[in-house]
Enzyme design. Structure first.
Site, mmCIF file in Angstrom:
data_model
loop_
_atom_site.group_PDB
_atom_site.id
_atom_site.type_symbol
_atom_site.label_atom_id
_atom_site.label_comp_id
_atom_site.label_asym_id
_atom_site.label_seq_id
_atom_site.Cartn_x
_atom_site.Cartn_y
_atom_site.Cartn_z
ATOM 1 N N GLN A 171 -0.764 3.200 -2.409
ATOM 2 C CA GLN A 171 -2.004 2.846 -2.647
ATOM 3 C C GLN A 171 -3.023 3.989 -2.720
ATOM 4 O O GLN A 171 -2.829 5.200 -2.369
ATOM 5 C CB GLN A 171 -2.257 1.902 -1.672
ATOM 6 C CG GLN A 171 -1.774 0.546 -1.675
ATOM 7 C CD GLN A 171 -2.311 -0.350 -0.224
ATOM 8 O OE1 GLN A 171 -1.757 -0.695 0.676
ATOM 9 N NE2 GLN A 171 -3.602 -0.850 -0.852
ATOM 10 N N HIS A 172 -4.243 3.808 -3.272
ATOM 11 C CA HIS A 172 -5.447 4.343 -3.039
ATOM 12 C C HIS A 172 -5.402 5.762 -3.978
ATOM 13 O O HIS A 172 -6.787 6.391 -4.291
ATOM 14 C CB HIS A 172 -5.736 4.825 -1.745
ATOM 15 C CG HIS A 172 -5.642 4.009 -0.862
ATOM 16 N ND1 HIS A 172 -6.263 2.657 -0.833
ATOM 17 C CD2 HIS A 172 -5.073 3.611 0.321
ATOM 18 C CE1 HIS A 172 -6.257 1.983 0.234
ATOM 19 N NE2 HIS A 172 -5.234 2.396 1.142
ATOM 20 N N ASP B 241 2.144 -0.458 -2.570
ATOM 21 C CA ASP B 241 3.520 -0.577 -1.825
ATOM 22 C C ASP B 241 3.479 -1.711 -0.516
ATOM 23 O O ASP B 241 4.616 -2.321 -0.363
ATOM 24 C CB ASP B 241 3.899 0.855 -1.335
ATOM 25 C CG ASP B 241 2.809 1.459 -0.430
ATOM 26 O OD1 ASP B 241 1.756 0.857 -0.378
ATOM 27 O OD2 ASP B 241 2.846 2.621 -0.318
#
Length: 478
Positions: free
Chosen positions: A78-79, A241
């Site tokens: 992520q991110h 994820d």
């Protein structure tokens, strides 16, 4: 070969590919390939390395399995901030979730309005990990690069684009950007304004947000050739994820997950959104149309690995010591590298309750309990936000293989916990999503047919004074 679906897990360290039979979910092949290592606080990777790793992992799958592939989905870290120019080339290396150089920008973003306003807008407060903080960093430090940006993607979006040629994302991963409201499934361009850019004009640079059951389309001929797949493979929307792991576990509303990796994560599947102005709970969406409120701690198995090294043993040896320990007042505060929840970036770990007769076993037990107490504080924060936590707690991640973490998690929860048989819940979840977007298939039916979430149950021991252990931890962290 019978129809096969692929689940791709693109993490910080590697890309893992899992091939499962569409009908039964049986794993017929799996493979992985490494990514370049990173060294936080600066943690960056060339996005093309992820695609190269995906190709390398697929090349390890037997040709007869690859020839049967009918659908694929990606779940990714992520991110991460992926910036592409008009030609689809990376403007700069992708800044990953664990790149903390944007901490100053995160604080400035919160202060630009106030915590309550952020909680109302997106259900979360931006931290250094969030994509918006990383984009703010680029705006402040690399304006020339910012001017070249044509597309803003997340890691899983980038791989989906490599597969399909389309710029799309899903609401689960989008909910970790800092500019998407999962409760209304809409972008919030006014939050991008806080970076010093025109948020409304930047909407065209953001990917289209697909629903959990929407197909992206078919694989491109170039991608099919690169991965050695047929040319009629259907591409799923993918997700982050944590969202992929939730799919792979077949979570129901009220079920919890505690993930023990280098860092720690606690989250629950929820039917309703959360809005936490304290910043402890991130109000994420899941990949099935609901929500996935989440708490992240910075320190988990790296703490017990460090204590094991101090005591001249390894992780299994430390677990053996912990399980042989007598109760004591020893408390380990595991903030060895600062902490994210609570937000104490400059904190350090501590040991308290030491006596001349303190044993190695008691130190080992306190290290495991300290990590778990921090995560159970996160579970408490979920409950305080109104999240249903009445279901089953699933323990996953590398730490779930530790006998001590398993037993002490059950002891401190005071209820049986589930330890899944499979370690690859993220890739499994991506594969399940790929199966569900094919005609005539349903996600819940796929999860049930495949038997996802099959686990060993660990029961709590009697005689553990949970109130004393958690009370001692609370006193040590005041």
């Amino acid at each position: 070969m019978t129809d096969v679906v692929l689940g791709i897990d693109s993490s910080t360290q590697s890309t893992k590919v899992e091939a499962r039979l569409l009908g039964t979910g049986a794993v017929v092949a799996s493979a992985s390939a490494s990514h370049p290592p990173t060294t936080p606080p600066v943690s960056e990777q060339d996005p093309t390395a992820w695609w190269a790793a995906a190709a390398a992992a697929c090349a390890q799958i037997p040709p007869q399995v690859r020839n049967g592939v009918v659908a694929v989905s990606v779940a990714g870290q992520q991110h991460g901030l992926v910036l592409l120019d008009e030609d689809g080339l990376a403007v700069r290396p992708a800044k990953l979730w664990n790149d903390t150089t944007s901490a100053t920008e995160a604080t400035a973003l919160v202060n630009a309005t106030n915590p309550d306003a952020w909680a109302v807008a997106i259900g979360s407060l931006p931290v250094a990990a969030f994509t918006i903080s990383k984009l703010a960093w680029v705006a402040h430090h690399e304006p020339a690069n910012l001017a070249r940006v044509a597309r803003v993607l997340l890691p899983h979006d980038y791989l989906t684009w490599c597969l399909s040629g389309r710029f799309v994302t899903d609401r689960g991963d989008a909910s970790g950007t800092g500019w998407f409201d999962a409760s209304t499934d809409s972008y919030r361009p006014e939050l991008l304004d806080l970076i010093g850019i025109d948020g409304a004009s930047w909407l065209e640079r953001l990917p289209t947000v697909l629903g959990p059951h929407e197909s992206v389309g078919l694989i491109t001929p170039q991608a099919a050739s690169s991965l050695g797949l047929p040319d009629n493979v259907v591409i799923g929307p993918g997700s982050g994820d944590n969202m992929g792991a939730a799919l792979g576990l077949g979570l129901n509303v009220g079920d919890l997950v505690m993930s023990l990796g280098t860092s720690g994560v606690a989250y629950a599947r929820s039917a309703t959104p959360t809005r936490d102005a304290t910043g402890a709970v991130a109000g994420f969406a899941d990949a099935a149309g609901g929500f996935l409120p989440l708490v992240c701690t910075l320190n988990a198995t790296k703490v017990t690995d460090t204590v094991a090294r101090w005591l001249g043993t390894d992780a299994p040896g430390l677990a053996d010591l912990a399980l042989a320990a007598e109760p004591s007042d020893v408390t380990v505060v595991p903030w060895f590298d600062g902490e994210r929840t609570p937000n104490r970036p400059d904190a350090a770990g501590s040991l308290s309750g030491l006596r001349t007769d303190t044993t190695r076993e008691q130190l080992a037990l306190a290290a495991h309990d300290g990590v778990l107490c921090g995560l159970f504080n996160g579970v408490d924060a979920l409950a305080e936000c109104g999240v249903d936590i009445s279901g089953t707690l699933h323990l996953i991640g590398g730490g779930s293989r530790s006998a001590a973490y398993r037993q002490r998690c059950a002891d401190l929860w005071a209820r049986p916990i589930a330890v899944p048989h499979s370690d690859e819940t993220v890739a499994t979840g991506a594969a399940a999503q790929a199966a569900s977007i094919l005609d005539g298939h349903d996600l819940a039916a796929v999860q049930q047919r495949w038997g996802l979430g099959a686990s060993d149950m660990v029961a709590p021991q009697g005689g553990v004074d949970v109130a004393a252990i958690r009370g001692g931890y609370a006193a040590a962290t005041e």
